[in-house]
Design an enzyme around this catalytic site. Structure first.
Site, PDB file in Angstrom:
ATOM      1  N   LEU A   1      36.965  42.341  29.954  1.00 36.00           N
ATOM      2  CA  LEU A   1      38.303  42.498  30.506  1.00 36.00           C
ATOM      3  C   LEU A   1      38.390  41.676  31.936  1.00 36.00           C
ATOM      4  CD1 LEU A   1      39.229  46.059  29.293  1.00 36.00           C
ATOM      5  CD2 LEU A   1      40.012  43.704  28.339  1.00 36.00           C
TER       6      LEU A   1
ATOM      7  N   TYR B   1      40.186  40.129  45.606  1.00 32.14           N
ATOM      8  CA  TYR B   1      39.739  39.961  44.282  1.00 32.14           C
ATOM      9  C   TYR B   1      38.184  40.666  44.472  1.00 32.14           C
ATOM     10  CZ  TYR B   1      37.741  37.674  40.069  1.00 32.14           C
ATOM     11  OH  TYR B   1      37.052  37.391  38.930  1.00 32.14           O
TER      12      TYR B   1
ATOM     13  N   LYS C   1      36.073  43.987  42.727  1.00 32.60           N
ATOM     14  CA  LYS C   1      35.180  43.742  41.878  1.00 32.60           C
ATOM     15  C   LYS C   1      34.014  44.569  42.331  1.00 32.60           C
ATOM     16  CE  LYS C   1      36.715  40.953  38.987  1.00 32.60           C
ATOM     17  NZ  LYS C   1      36.875  41.360  37.559  1.00 32.60           N
TER      18      LYS C   1
END
Length: 210
Positions: free
Chosen positions: A79, A131, A135
């Site tokens: 995903l 981003y 993560k």
């Protein structure tokens, strides 16, 4: 002879997920491959000679309702989205952090034998890049989760490949540039090389225990 394994994929419609599904369906070590999907899978695009594929269309916002599917040997989570495609930071975090984190929790609750997901090169919870920050936060959250055996994050660089109905000119340019620079990306810089989706898929499989 080792017992055949069962696998679960989340995100089988993406670049890596598509390649991973093809590999698992042709891998003689797997008996069944279940896919949790947002929309029906185009099964004609896959070779499934042993009739292993079990596609299930679900609502990812209610992933807890499908916890029984996580009772498998290996869970593969592909995903992910981009900030541009998500439209806002909240939606991006929901897909790239919340959905994956819940999947890891369900894998633990159902005692799955291994959980592998896609992170990113440069992932760092302290990063100024949102981003990479998300993560990194996800990596920390999952790796600190007790009683989740064989959890592993795969950290690819820019992916090489065409995405259907997805316009990412900057990413395509970056992948092309990194391919040209590949001879220079050695040693510590090797991790920044652009990679093909099938390479990421094989790396995910490499982390599972057979």
């Amino acid at each position: 002879m080792a017992a055949l394994k069962s696998a679960l994929i989340l995100g089988a419609s993406g670049l890596v997920g598509q390649n991973l599904l093809r590999l698992l369906l042709l891998d003689p070590r797997y008996e069944t491959v279940t896919c949790l999907l947002r929309r029906p899978l185009a099964q004609q695009n896959y070779q499934d000679p042993q009739n292993k594929l079990r596609p299930v269309v679900i609502n990812f916002a209610a992933l807890d309702d499908y916890q029984g599917y996580f009772s498998v040997d290996h869970v593969y989570c592909c995903l992910g989205t981009t900030l541009k495609k998500a439209g806002d930071l909240k939606t991006f975090r929901k897909v790239d952090f919340e959905y994956v984190h819940v999947a890891a929790q369900l894998a633990r609750a159902q005692r799955a034998g291994g959980f592998v997901w896609i992170s990113s090169v440069g992932a760092n919870a302290a990063s100024n890049n949102y981003y990479l920050k998300v993560k990194g936060e996800l990596e920390n959250a999952i790796m600190r989760m007790p009683q989740l055996p064989n959890a592993a994050a795969v950290r690819p660089g820019v992916l090489i490949g065409e995405r259907a109905n997805d316009d990412r000119p900057l990413e395509r340019f970056s992948a092309g540039l990194l391919q040209l620079l590949k001879p220079l990306l050695v040693g510590p810089l090797k991790k920044y090389r652009a990679v093909y989706p099938h390479q990421v898929a094989r790396e995910m499989m490499r982390h599972q225990v057979f």
